[in-house]
Design a protein around this motif. Structure first.
Motif, PDB file in Angstrom:
ATOM      1  N   VAL A 184       0.867  -1.177   0.000  1.00  0.00           N
ATOM      2  CA  VAL A 184       0.000   0.000   0.000  1.00  0.00           C
ATOM      3  C   VAL A 184       0.903   1.225   0.000  1.00  0.00           C
ATOM      4  N   ASN A 185       0.695   2.107  -0.961  1.00  0.00           N
ATOM      5  CA  ASN A 185       1.554   3.272  -1.146  1.00  0.00           C
ATOM      6  C   ASN A 185       0.730   4.555  -1.049  1.00  0.00           C
ATOM      7  N   ALA A 186       1.315   5.565  -0.443  1.00  0.00           N
ATOM      8  CA  ALA A 186       0.657   6.872  -0.327  1.00  0.00           C
ATOM      9  C   ALA A 186       1.583   7.947  -0.869  1.00  0.00           C
ATOM     10  N   CYS A 187       1.069   8.752  -1.782  1.00  0.00           N
ATOM     11  CA  CYS A 187       1.801   9.876  -2.376  1.00  0.00           C
ATOM     12  C   CYS A 187       1.375  11.137  -1.631  1.00  0.00           C
ATOM     13  N   ILE A 188       2.341  11.822  -0.995  1.00  0.00           N
ATOM     14  CA  ILE A 188       2.014  12.888  -0.054  1.00  0.00           C
ATOM     15  C   ILE A 188       2.829  14.145  -0.351  1.00  0.00           C
ATOM     16  N   THR A 189       2.148  15.277  -0.448  1.00  0.00           N
ATOM     17  CA  THR A 189       2.840  16.553  -0.593  1.00  0.00           C
ATOM     18  C   THR A 189       3.600  16.848   0.696  1.00  0.00           C
ATOM     19  N   TYR A 190       4.814  17.394   0.533  1.00  0.00           N
ATOM     20  CA  TYR A 190       5.655  17.584   1.711  1.00  0.00           C
ATOM     21  C   TYR A 190       6.420  18.900   1.629  1.00  0.00           C
ATOM     22  N   ALA A 191       6.580  19.550   2.780  1.00  0.00           N
ATOM     23  CA  ALA A 191       7.420  20.742   2.913  1.00  0.00           C
ATOM     24  C   ALA A 191       8.113  20.680   4.261  1.00  0.00           C
ATOM     25  N   GLU A 192       9.365  21.068   4.281  1.00  0.00           N
ATOM     26  CA  GLU A 192      10.118  21.065   5.540  1.00  0.00           C
ATOM     27  C   GLU A 192       9.452  21.959   6.582  1.00  0.00           C
ATOM     28  N   GLU A 193       8.953  23.109   6.118  1.00  0.00           N
ATOM     29  CA  GLU A 193       8.267  24.036   7.017  1.00  0.00           C
ATOM     30  C   GLU A 193       6.806  24.163   6.599  1.00  0.00           C
ATOM     31  N   GLU A 194       5.917  24.057   7.548  1.00  0.00           N
ATOM     32  CA  GLU A 194       4.497  24.202   7.261  1.00  0.00           C
ATOM     33  C   GLU A 194       4.191  25.626   6.813  1.00  0.00           C
ATOM     34  N   ASP A 195       3.156  25.767   6.010  1.00  0.00           N
ATOM     35  CA  ASP A 195       2.680  27.096   5.621  1.00  0.00           C
ATOM     36  C   ASP A 195       1.155  27.079   5.644  1.00  0.00           C
ATOM     37  N   GLU A 196       0.526  28.138   5.157  1.00  0.00           N
ATOM     38  CA  GLU A 196      -0.934  28.208   5.237  1.00  0.00           C
ATOM     39  C   GLU A 196      -1.640  27.228   4.314  1.00  0.00           C
ATOM     40  N   TYR A 197      -0.881  26.580   3.408  1.00  0.00           N
ATOM     41  CA  TYR A 197      -1.470  25.635   2.463  1.00  0.00           C
ATOM     42  C   TYR A 197      -1.135  24.181   2.767  1.00  0.00           C
ATOM     43  N   LEU A 198      -0.175  23.952   3.647  1.00  0.00           N
ATOM     44  CA  LEU A 198       0.264  22.581   3.885  1.00  0.00           C
ATOM     45  C   LEU A 198       0.838  22.409   5.293  1.00  0.00           C
ATOM     46  N   THR A 199       0.346  21.401   5.983  1.00  0.00           N
ATOM     47  CA  THR A 199       0.915  21.014   7.274  1.00  0.00           C
ATOM     48  C   THR A 199       1.641  19.679   7.100  1.00  0.00           C
ATOM     49  N   GLN A 200       2.205  19.190   8.169  1.00  0.00           N
ATOM     50  CA  GLN A 200       2.836  17.867   8.135  1.00  0.00           C
ATOM     51  C   GLN A 200       1.923  16.809   8.752  1.00  0.00           C
ATOM     52  N   ASP A 201       0.630  17.101   8.772  1.00  0.00           N
ATOM     53  CA  ASP A 201      -0.335  16.160   9.347  1.00  0.00           C
ATOM     54  C   ASP A 201      -0.373  14.833   8.594  1.00  0.00           C
ATOM     55  N   SER A 202      -0.332  14.875   7.268  1.00  0.00           N
ATOM     56  CA  SER A 202      -0.471  13.640   6.498  1.00  0.00           C
ATOM     57  C   SER A 202       0.699  12.680   6.708  1.00  0.00           C
ATOM     58  N   PRO A 203       1.964  13.132   6.614  1.00  0.00           N
ATOM     59  CA  PRO A 203       3.058  12.203   6.915  1.00  0.00           C
ATOM     60  C   PRO A 203       2.969  11.642   8.334  1.00  0.00           C
ATOM     61  N   ALA A 204       2.577  12.473   9.290  1.00  0.00           N
ATOM     62  CA  ALA A 204       2.465  12.012  10.675  1.00  0.00           C
ATOM     63  C   ALA A 204       1.350  10.974  10.810  1.00  0.00           C
ATOM     64  N   PHE A 205       0.228  11.219  10.161  1.00  0.00           N
ATOM     65  CA  PHE A 205      -0.903  10.280  10.173  1.00  0.00           C
ATOM     66  C   PHE A 205      -0.475   8.929   9.622  1.00  0.00           C
ATOM     67  N   HIS A 206       0.194   8.935   8.481  1.00  0.00           N
ATOM     68  CA  HIS A 206       0.622   7.677   7.869  1.00  0.00           C
ATOM     69  C   HIS A 206       1.657   6.961   8.729  1.00  0.00           C
ATOM     70  N   SER A 207       2.566   7.709   9.329  1.00  0.00           N
ATOM     71  CA  SER A 207       3.567   7.096  10.218  1.00  0.00           C
ATOM     72  C   SER A 207       2.888   6.379  11.379  1.00  0.00           C
ATOM     73  N   ARG A 208       1.873   6.997  11.953  1.00  0.00           N
ATOM     74  CA  ARG A 208       1.166   6.374  13.074  1.00  0.00           C
ATOM     75  C   ARG A 208       0.490   5.068  12.666  1.00  0.00           C
ATOM     76  N   LEU A 209       0.137   4.960  11.392  1.00  0.00           N
ATOM     77  CA  LEU A 209      -0.521   3.747  10.899  1.00  0.00           C
ATOM     78  C   LEU A 209       0.467   2.721  10.354  1.00  0.00           C
ATOM     79  N   GLY A 210       1.759   2.970  10.541  1.00  0.00           N
ATOM     80  CA  GLY A 210       2.751   1.972  10.157  1.00  0.00           C
ATOM     81  C   GLY A 210       3.382   2.156   8.795  1.00  0.00           C
TER      82      GLY A 210
END
Length: 198
Positions: free
Chosen positions: A118-144
């Motif tokens: 199972v693969n997930a393609c996720i937008t990523y930025a080192e620093e969060e901005d008003e258009y993107l947080t790091q919630d998605s990578p963190a969510f996926h990490s919690r699910l293994g």
């Protein structure tokens, strides 16, 4: 308060699910789409997925609150055991466990089908901005899921360049005599009985 139920999406859900997706297109870099797809296009995308892979809706009182689905990772035959997963939850319902519940149900169905990667393609930025947080990578990490690739400055939206990462999870062992995966339609009765997803 009514219970949140999970069910298989129907093409008639296209308008409601498109409205859940809309703010992600218009106000975030979570998706690299610039324009909200038409209802007809959204329905076409759903129709292409439903016979082969799970496409689930979480609803409360008949109102969809989020959805998750699997789609082909690549079209060539050797990739049949791999999928790409996506999830969108109404923005007012985030961080309440709904996403986890949807994803776990999709993964359970994929296991029944014989899908392994199972693969997930996720937008990523080192620093969060008003258009993107790091919630998605963190969510996926919690699910293994674990990060397996990163592409730098490959998506341009809202006048900014964003990276893209791929995260991966294995659902089962890989065997040299691996049986072919089954289409979702073939496991749907089992899914209804085992997981209560109708």
């Amino acid at each position: 308060m009514e219970k949140v139920l999970l069910r298989v999406a129907a093409l008639e859900d296209a308008a409601a699910l498109r409205e859940i997706y809309r703010p992600y297109v218009e106000r975030t870099a979570v998706t690299f789409e610039y324009d909200v797809p038409s209802e007809e296009e959204f329905r076409r995308r759903m129709a292409a997925i439903l016979p082969r892979y799970p496409y689930l809706v979480a609803e409360q009182g008949g109102r969809p609150l989020g959805y998750a689905y699997a789609a082909p990772f690549k079209s060539r035959r050797a990739y049949d055991w791999a999928v790409e997963v996506s999830i969108y939850v109404e923005r007012s319902c985030r961080r309440g466990g709904l996403g986890r519940r949807l994803y776990q149900a999709v993964e359970d169905i994929l296991r029944e089908q014989g899908i392994l990667n199972v693969n997930a393609c996720i937008t990523y930025a080192e620093e969060e901005d008003e258009y993107l947080t790091q919630d998605s990578p963190a969510f996926h990490s919690r699910l293994g899921y674990r990060q397996v690739a990163r592409f730098h400055q490959c998506g341009f939206k809202f006048g900014r360049w964003y990276d893209m990462i791929w995260m991966e999870k294995h659902l089962g062992p890989h065997a040299p005599d691996q049986p072919d995966p089954r289409p979702f339609a073939a496991v749907r009765p089992l899914v209804a009985a085992k997981y209560g997803i109708h």
